[in-house]
Design an enzyme around this catalytic site. Structure first.
Site, PDB file in Angstrom:
ATOM      1  N   ARG A  72      28.190  -9.260  -1.612  1.00 29.17           N
ATOM      2  CA  ARG A  72      29.507  -8.639  -1.766  1.00 29.17           C
ATOM      3  C   ARG A  72      30.554  -9.602  -2.309  1.00 29.17           C
ATOM      4  O   ARG A  72      30.682 -10.725  -1.847  1.00 29.17           O
ATOM      5  CB  ARG A  72      29.985  -8.069  -0.423  1.00 29.17           C
ATOM      6  CG  ARG A  72      31.226  -7.208  -0.539  1.00 29.17           C
ATOM      7  CD  ARG A  72      31.655  -6.659   0.793  1.00 29.17           C
ATOM      8  NE  ARG A  72      30.917  -5.464   1.157  1.00 29.17           N
ATOM      9  CZ  ARG A  72      30.120  -5.369   2.205  1.00 29.17           C
ATOM     10  NH1 ARG A  72      29.918  -6.417   2.971  1.00 29.17           N
ATOM     11  NH2 ARG A  72      29.488  -4.242   2.487  1.00 29.17           N
TER      12      ARG A  72
ATOM     13  N   HIS B   3      18.483 -12.318   1.885  1.00 25.35           N
ATOM     14  CA  HIS B   3      19.501 -13.285   2.290  1.00 25.35           C
ATOM     15  C   HIS B   3      18.876 -14.631   2.651  1.00 25.35           C
ATOM     16  O   HIS B   3      19.585 -15.597   2.946  1.00 25.35           O
ATOM     17  CB  HIS B   3      20.277 -12.724   3.488  1.00 25.35           C
ATOM     18  CG  HIS B   3      21.488 -13.500   3.870  1.00 25.35           C
ATOM     19  ND1 HIS B   3      21.540 -14.296   5.005  1.00 25.35           N
ATOM     20  CD2 HIS B   3      22.700 -13.625   3.279  1.00 25.35           C
ATOM     21  CE1 HIS B   3      22.729 -14.857   5.098  1.00 25.35           C
ATOM     22  NE2 HIS B   3      23.459 -14.477   4.065  1.00 25.35           N
TER      23      HIS B   3
END
Length: 715
Positions: free
Chosen positions: A406, A436
């Site tokens: 993001r 991630h």
């Protein structure tokens, strides 16, 4: 409130996060911190709050629109109740921020660094501002009276605008002047010191000249915060559409999502405020008034203008990350790492050894492939340059690029395109699951022997944040970890996220269960059990309950959690054996460490990319890697000891969820300062004389160009 939810030792994650941001603001109050650094903390607090509204408030706002009511499993509150609590908690934070900012500006004035009021300027300064307005600002303006023929304009997310109450032919009306985004945020005035006027303040002062045909009755600076919690999975896309193209649409759409907050600098008449709320579909509770400027990023520009003597007095002394003493700087890295593990501790250790490792691998004829997962990159990065060089030299380079990081989507899209052009194989993870994890693997074959060099980290491969965030980076030639890493990359490429590993703990299907099994191992020891956790956040309800069960079994638990902590420690009979402390200082605490057991020789130790949040355990590919080499374990234990000894920047949470400074009679101790002063590494062991002579001979041959392979390797 839903009484079925057990809230005896838990708290709402959003309110816990606001308490973290309040700790950031407290750093701006700390008189031991240099003045401009304190101003930076005010800016960080403000920027944090912006993202909080865009993401968390945006998400909760969306949840209020669902037919099925979702109840928070830590507080028992509905989304609407959580929003009410957030809005109530934020208003006092604005007042605290305004007070701190005003005090800092007053102190900076004594240093001849002054934000000036445009209306009080005279002489040359006034003429300079008028010239800037006439020549640079006015030609770029798009003012608008809002009426039946001129509808309310779209106000981009976090853009600054001048909102005006007007009288047009005796009738009340309203107007908007967007503040140009292509101009510098301030004008530095001529003369001694650093005197400046902000762009929005100039436009506010000259607004009457923009609307010459009407009467301006009131004017104020406003900014709208929009929901940024948009997921690619929610967007319709063609079956054959490139995922990058979908992400470009998502990034573009974010700027037009629904408003979740209106900020007003100064006062606004009730009519103007009501008008804005109506047009933006906001309630009065979503309006926040600020005396400080609504955007504070200009603070960094001011710092750049400081002369050396002022910078020395007003800023932290510069710190250059060091080359770790565990690596010989003037020797090739691959042979060193094949012999022993290395643990880098950013920002105290430099990221340069890892970057040089990739560069060395790119030119090493024995290296067959390089694979890496990337979540966030700097705007300028050597890493991509070295990966592209490896691909262009014929090596197999695979990059798992997460485009859904993001606010970094556009940056990642551009780097992905660059690496594809160079010949890298670029993958984009799995649908609905973010990658991630931080892992890089070099496959090395020499004399017929295949070897893996595997790097596992707690933070991103971002050369900028590696100087600002504390993170850990383990580089190892452990064959089992290497085999696990190779399997992980294959599983990501074939969408087999349920794959199991010998040493690595991986989410979204195993990590939480394996951590809970490790906690159970300590529960079995009763009062002899011990757990240390260093995390950014703790929100996963299953892990919270398991930790509470461990406390009730007598296990001593110490948790260093920087941000959100939904578990309340010290609740009698429930979490009384748990201690939670947070450290906010010069560097952002970002590393994750898991340790199970008192005995330092046998304790299970891991570094990880994963916080104990539901998103990490259920919706992301994360890994935790064991730290087994004795030397690297000693370094990790030294880090843990220093964190627990901090009594300056550490704050301890009480059973209500509030934080307090550590009370101690011990001399002041600041862990980040001690990490800067004291290397935790041990030098590598001396090699036999014969081996050193062989190494020098190879380097001599390489320098003369008599060995083409050596020359290519050392290029």
């Amino acid at each position: 409130m839903n009484t079925e939810v057990d809230t005896r030792y838990t708290q709402n994650r959003e309110l816990s996060w606001l308490r973290f941001n309040q700790r950031v603001l407290e750093e701006a109050r700390d008189a031991t911190v240099p003045l401009m650094e304190r101003m930076k903390f005010v800016e960080i607090f403000t920027n944090n709050l912006d993202e909080f509204f865009m993401v968390r408030v945006g998400s909760l706002t969306d949840m209020t629109l669902l037919k099925q009511t979702h109840v928070d499993n830590k507080s028992g509150d509905t989304p609407a109740q959580q929003l009410e609590a957030i809005f109530r908690a934020c208003s006092p934070l604005y007042h605290q921020r305004d007070k701190v900012f005003s005090q800092l500006e007053s102190q900076l004035r004594t240093c001849n660094i002054c934000r000036m009021d445009v209306n009080t300027l005279e002489g040359k300064a006034r003429k300079q501002v008028e010239h800037w307005f006439r020549e640079d600002i006015l030609p770029l303006l798009s003012p608008q009276v809002i009426d039946m023929h001129h509808p309310f304009p779209h106000l981009p997310n976090k853009s600054l605008n001048i909102a005006l109450a007007l009288k047009v032919d005796g009738h009340a009306s309203f107007g908007i002047i967007p503040v140009p985004q292509d101009l510098p945020p301030f004008l530095r005035l001529e003369g001694p010191g650093i005197h400046y006027v902000l762009l929005e303040d100039v436009l506010l002062a000259y607004a009457g000249q923009v609307f010459q045909a009407v009467e301006v009755t009131q004017k104020t600076v406003i900014s709208v915060t929009r929901n940024a919690d948009i997921a690619p999975e929610d967007e319709a896309y063609d079956v054959d559409e490139d995922f990058r193209q979908l992400m470009k649409k998502v990034v573009k759409k974010r700027t037009r999502l629904a408003p979740v907050r209106l900020e007003i600098q100064g006062a606004a008449c009730p009519a103007l405020e009501d008008f804005l709320c109506q047009k933006l579909n906001l309630s009065p509770a979503q309006v926040f008034h600020s005396k400080a400027p609504l955007k504070l990023g200009y603070v960094y520009n001011i710092i750049d203008l400081l002369p050396p003597e002022s910078a020395a007095a007003l800023c932290e002394p510069p710190y250059t990350p060091r080359w770790p003493v565990s690596l010989r700087q003037n020797e090739r890295l691959i042979p060193q790492i094949l012999k022993r593990d290395v643990l880098l501790f950013y920002p105290y250790d430099s990221m340069e050894p890892f970057l040089q490792l990739i560069r060395e691998a790119a030119g090493n004829p024995c290296v067959r492939s390089i694979k890496i997962t990337i979540y966030r990159l700097a705007a300028k990065t050597k890493l991509v340059e070295y990966l592209c060089a490896a691909a262009e030299s014929g090596k197999d380079v695979t990059v798992v690029m997460e485009l859904r990081a993001r606010f970094d989507e556009q940056n990642n899209i551009q780097w992905a395109e660059r690496m594809e052009e160079a010949g890298c194989t670029v993958l984009y993870g799995s649908e609905g699951i973010k990658v991630h994890s931080k892992i890089c693997q070099i496959t090395h074959r020499e004399r017929g022997q295949l070897q893996y060099i595997t790097q596992v980290g707690t933070g991103n491969y971002n050369e900028k944040t590696a100087k600002l965030y504390t993170d850990l980076s383990l580089i190892t030639a452990d064959p089992v970890i290497g085999a696990d890493g190779a399997a992980l990359f294959q599983n990501i490429a074939t969408v087999n996220l349920k794959g199991r590993y010998q040493k690595l703990l991986a989410s979204p299907f195993q990590l939480r269960d394996q951590v809970m099994a490790l906690i159970d191992g300590e529960i079995a020891k009763g009062s002899e059990g011990y757990i240390f956790l260093k995390l950014n956040s703790l929100t996963d309800r299953k892990l919270i309950d398991k930790l509470a069960a461990a406390s009730q079994a007598g296990v001593k638990i110490v948790m260093n959690i920087r941000g959100i902590c939904c578990l309340r420690p010290g609740v009698p009979g429930l979490t009384e054996n748990i201690t939670v402390f947070s450290i906010v200082g010069r560097y952002l605490e970002h590393s994750r460490i898991y340790c199970f057991g008192w005995n330092r020789a046998t304790a299970s130790m891991y570094i990880s990319s994963a916080d104990f949040m539901t998103r990490n355990t259920e919706r992301r590919v994360e890994i935790a890697c064991p730290v087994e080499d004795e030397t690297t374990r000693q370094k990790l234990f030294a880090i843990m000891d220093e964190l627990m000894a901090d009594n300056e920047k550490a704050r301890v949470m009480d059973s209500s969820g509030a934080y307090h400074h550590v009370k101690t009679s011990q001399p002041p101790r600041r862990c980040q300062l001690r990490f800067m002063q004291n290397p935790l590494d041990v030098p590598p062991p001396e090699e036999p004389r014969r081996q050193r002579r062989k190494q020098r001979l190879l380097q001599w041959l390489s320098g003369l160009g008599r060995n083409r392979k050596a020359r290519q390797y050392n290029k």
